[in-house]
Design a protein around this motif. Structure first.
Motif, mmCIF file in Angstrom:
data_model
loop_
_atom_site.group_PDB
_atom_site.id
_atom_site.type_symbol
_atom_site.label_atom_id
_atom_site.label_comp_id
_atom_site.label_asym_id
_atom_site.label_seq_id
_atom_site.Cartn_x
_atom_site.Cartn_y
_atom_site.Cartn_z
ATOM 1 N N GLY A 4 -22.693 -10.116 -43.133
ATOM 2 C CA GLY A 4 -23.219 -9.231 -44.179
ATOM 3 C C GLY A 4 -24.485 -8.524 -43.737
ATOM 4 N N ASP B 68 -23.579 -13.481 -53.087
ATOM 5 C CA ASP B 68 -23.410 -14.883 -53.501
ATOM 6 C C ASP B 68 -23.526 -15.728 -52.229
ATOM 7 O OD1 ASP B 68 -22.813 -16.985 -55.277
ATOM 8 O OD2 ASP B 68 -20.697 -16.901 -54.748
ATOM 9 N N VAL B 69 -24.737 -16.049 -51.879
ATOM 10 C CA VAL B 69 -25.057 -16.509 -50.521
ATOM 11 C C VAL B 69 -24.593 -17.939 -50.225
ATOM 12 C CG1 VAL B 69 -27.080 -15.041 -50.182
ATOM 13 C CG2 VAL B 69 -27.325 -17.242 -51.372
ATOM 14 N N PRO B 70 -24.433 -18.253 -48.917
ATOM 15 C CA PRO B 70 -24.253 -19.664 -48.556
ATOM 16 C C PRO B 70 -25.513 -20.415 -48.983
ATOM 17 C CG PRO B 70 -24.667 -18.319 -46.588
ATOM 18 C CD PRO B 70 -24.508 -17.371 -47.746
ATOM 19 N N SER C 35 -15.772 -15.138 -49.777
ATOM 20 C CA SER C 35 -14.744 -16.183 -49.811
ATOM 21 C C SER C 35 -15.195 -17.372 -50.649
ATOM 22 C CB SER C 35 -14.442 -16.652 -48.384
ATOM 23 O OG SER C 35 -13.346 -17.518 -48.403
ATOM 24 N N ALA C 36 -14.350 -17.948 -51.479
ATOM 25 C CA ALA C 36 -12.913 -17.814 -51.541
ATOM 26 C C ALA C 36 -12.438 -16.622 -52.358
ATOM 27 C CB ALA C 36 -12.324 -19.090 -52.122
ATOM 28 N N GLY C 37 -13.313 -15.869 -52.944
ATOM 29 C CA GLY C 37 -12.884 -14.652 -53.621
ATOM 30 C C GLY C 37 -12.996 -14.694 -55.139
ATOM 31 N N SER D 208 -17.144 -9.489 -41.462
ATOM 32 C CA SER D 208 -18.359 -9.187 -40.696
ATOM 33 C C SER D 208 -19.553 -9.957 -41.256
ATOM 34 C CB SER D 208 -18.625 -7.679 -40.646
ATOM 35 O OG SER D 208 -19.239 -7.241 -41.784
ATOM 36 N N ASP E 111 -16.613 -11.384 -45.612
ATOM 37 C CA ASP E 111 -17.097 -12.723 -45.253
ATOM 38 C C ASP E 111 -17.253 -12.783 -43.743
ATOM 39 O OD1 ASP E 111 -17.203 -15.477 -47.096
ATOM 40 O OD2 ASP E 111 -17.079 -15.867 -44.948
ATOM 41 N N LEU F 290 -31.680 -16.918 -43.891
ATOM 42 C CA LEU F 290 -30.398 -16.197 -43.915
ATOM 43 C C LEU F 290 -30.185 -15.529 -45.272
ATOM 44 C CD1 LEU F 290 -27.503 -15.558 -42.899
ATOM 45 C CD2 LEU F 290 -26.824 -17.852 -43.610
ATOM 46 N N MET G 80 -20.592 -9.345 -50.747
ATOM 47 C CA MET G 80 -21.052 -9.491 -49.365
ATOM 48 C C MET G 80 -20.647 -10.820 -48.730
ATOM 49 S SD MET G 80 -24.925 -8.839 -48.121
ATOM 50 C CE MET G 80 -25.108 -7.149 -47.634
ATOM 51 N N CYS G 81 -20.608 -11.887 -49.511
ATOM 52 C CA CYS G 81 -20.224 -13.215 -49.014
ATOM 53 C C CYS G 81 -19.114 -13.706 -49.943
ATOM 54 C CB CYS G 81 -21.409 -14.167 -49.071
ATOM 55 S SG CYS G 81 -22.895 -13.554 -48.266
#
Ligand SMILES: C[S@@+](CC[C@H](N)C(=O)[O-])C[C@H]1O[C@@H](n2cnc3c(N)ncnc32)[C@H](O)[C@@H]1O
Length: 351
Positions: free
Chosen positions: A206, A220-222, A148-150, A204, A169, A252, A145-146
């Motif tokens: 998430g 894997d959230v900010p 980047s960077a992958g 988009s 992302d 969030l 769902m989140c």
């Protein structure tokens, strides 16, 4: 797990990740595209006791310790289903290496192999566990769902199990980053992965993804990215002008996790993860998400206790005492094993 983490390319089924000689031998042979190395992020060693005070001493950052959101964490009672898991399976095609405990040698930079892609991917060893906890099976549709960077999507792809991995992302520059990482590491990205829809890159929020029928979702959230925040003054999340953003993080994070629990199929798994030591961003957010799911939906969720399953990783990871954790597991960085922090919690949707 130790056997599974062993150095297969060196042809020795009982050589563990801690055997440096075999590791080097293996890496010199590592022209195949699916050989990967997991290492710490080139960081100098940090112990938990040094971790927070060292940041405090800098004196520049704002030290409102935790968002007021934490009040909710302690005041509301819910009793989710908790189930113990006894095994953590290691996908057959995934290869992961690290140096032995106490050896802080850094891996050299990856090189292009005969197929033109880089021969291994360097990442914090803690990042492996949330992906293993997801328990990806052949044919799965996986949402990162989140993404980047992958890094975690890449690990999921390296299992060779999923039919589709959707790397989402919220930011265009961050999805561009996913593309460039995948381009460097996946042979014939366009034809073999993107056109065949084995890999999708999606841009988009998430929280706004509303369909997909996913078997597995990684959230894997900010977060406050504690290791990074300790070392990088630039654009640091603890800077006074980022207080609002920091205080809003748990809200969030909760919204993202709630949406993942709504999107996953019944029987599917969601793994929530952060790279923070903050209890409120970790178990606190899981608690709030479970509460919202219980109050607002008919969905039923089981919290999977991996503490027994994770015993087999003790030669590679230092985990926080499970008695101090409410729902998830925490890889704690220390001077001997410099991985993490990585928090992860496995949730299964049962209705
Ligand atoms: C911790 S990073 C993910 C790291 C990644 N999973 C990996 O292993 O390489 C968090 C990512 O979440 C993204 N993000 C922030 N808010 C988001 C949202 N509302 N929806 C989707 N992604 C979001 C950020 O752009 C950032 O790239």
């Amino acid at each position: 797990m130790e056997k599974e983490l062993s150095n297969r390319d060196a042809g020795s089924s009982n050589t563990t990740v801690s055997h440096q000689h075999s590791l080097e031998h293996s890496l010199s042979q590592a022209e195949i595209d699916f050989t990967r190395v997991i290492s710490s992020q080139n960081a100098s060693s940090i112990s938990l006791t040094e971790f927070m005070p060292a940041t405090k001493l800098k004196g520049k950052e704002d030290w409102i310790p935790e968002p007021t959101y934490s009040e909710n964490f302690n005041n509301c009672e819910i009793s989710p289903t908790m189930s113990k898991e006894y095994d953590l399976s290691f996908p057959e095609h995934l290869n992961a290496y690290c140096y032995e405990i106490g050896n802080h040698t850094e891996f050299s930079s990856p090189k292009n192999g005969s197929t033109g892609v880089l021969n291994y991917y360097l990442m914090d060893g803690g990042s492996l566990l949330p992906v293993l906890a997801l328990d990806i099976k052949p044919g799965d549709k996986v949402l990162d769902m989140c993404a980047s960077a992958g890094g975690k999507s890449y690990l999921a792809l390296q299992t060779l199990y999923p039919d589709n991995v959707i790397c989402n992302d919220i930011s265009k520059s961050r999805t561009d980053r996913i593309y460039s990482v995948m381009k460097q590491y996946l042979y014939d990205l366009e034809e073999k992965w993107l056109e065949k829809r084995k890999l999708w890159i999606s841009l988009s929020d998430g929280r706004a993804i509303c369909e997909g029928d996913f078997d597995k979702i990684i959230v894997d959230v900010p977060c406050t990215t504690d290791r990074h925040s300790l070392k990088e003054p630039e654009n640091n999340i603890f800077r006074p002008d980022r207080i609002k953003e920091r205080l809003k993080l748990p809200e969030l994070q909760t919204e993202l996790l709630v949406q993942a629990l709504r999107l996953v199929k019944v029987g599917g798994n969601v793994v929530y993860s952060t790279c923070s030591l903050s209890p409120i961003q970790n178990d606190g957010v899981v608690h709030l998400a479970l509460k919202r799911i219980w109050e607002e939906t008919d969905i039923e969720v089981s919290v999977r206790d991996l503490s027994v399953a994770l015993l087999q990783t003790a030669s590679v990871y230092k985990l926080a005492d499970h008695k101090c954790m409410k729902y998830g597991h925490l890889v704690v960085p220390n001077l001997q094993i410099n991985f993490g922090p990585t928090y992860f919690c496995k949730l299964q949707r049962i209705k």
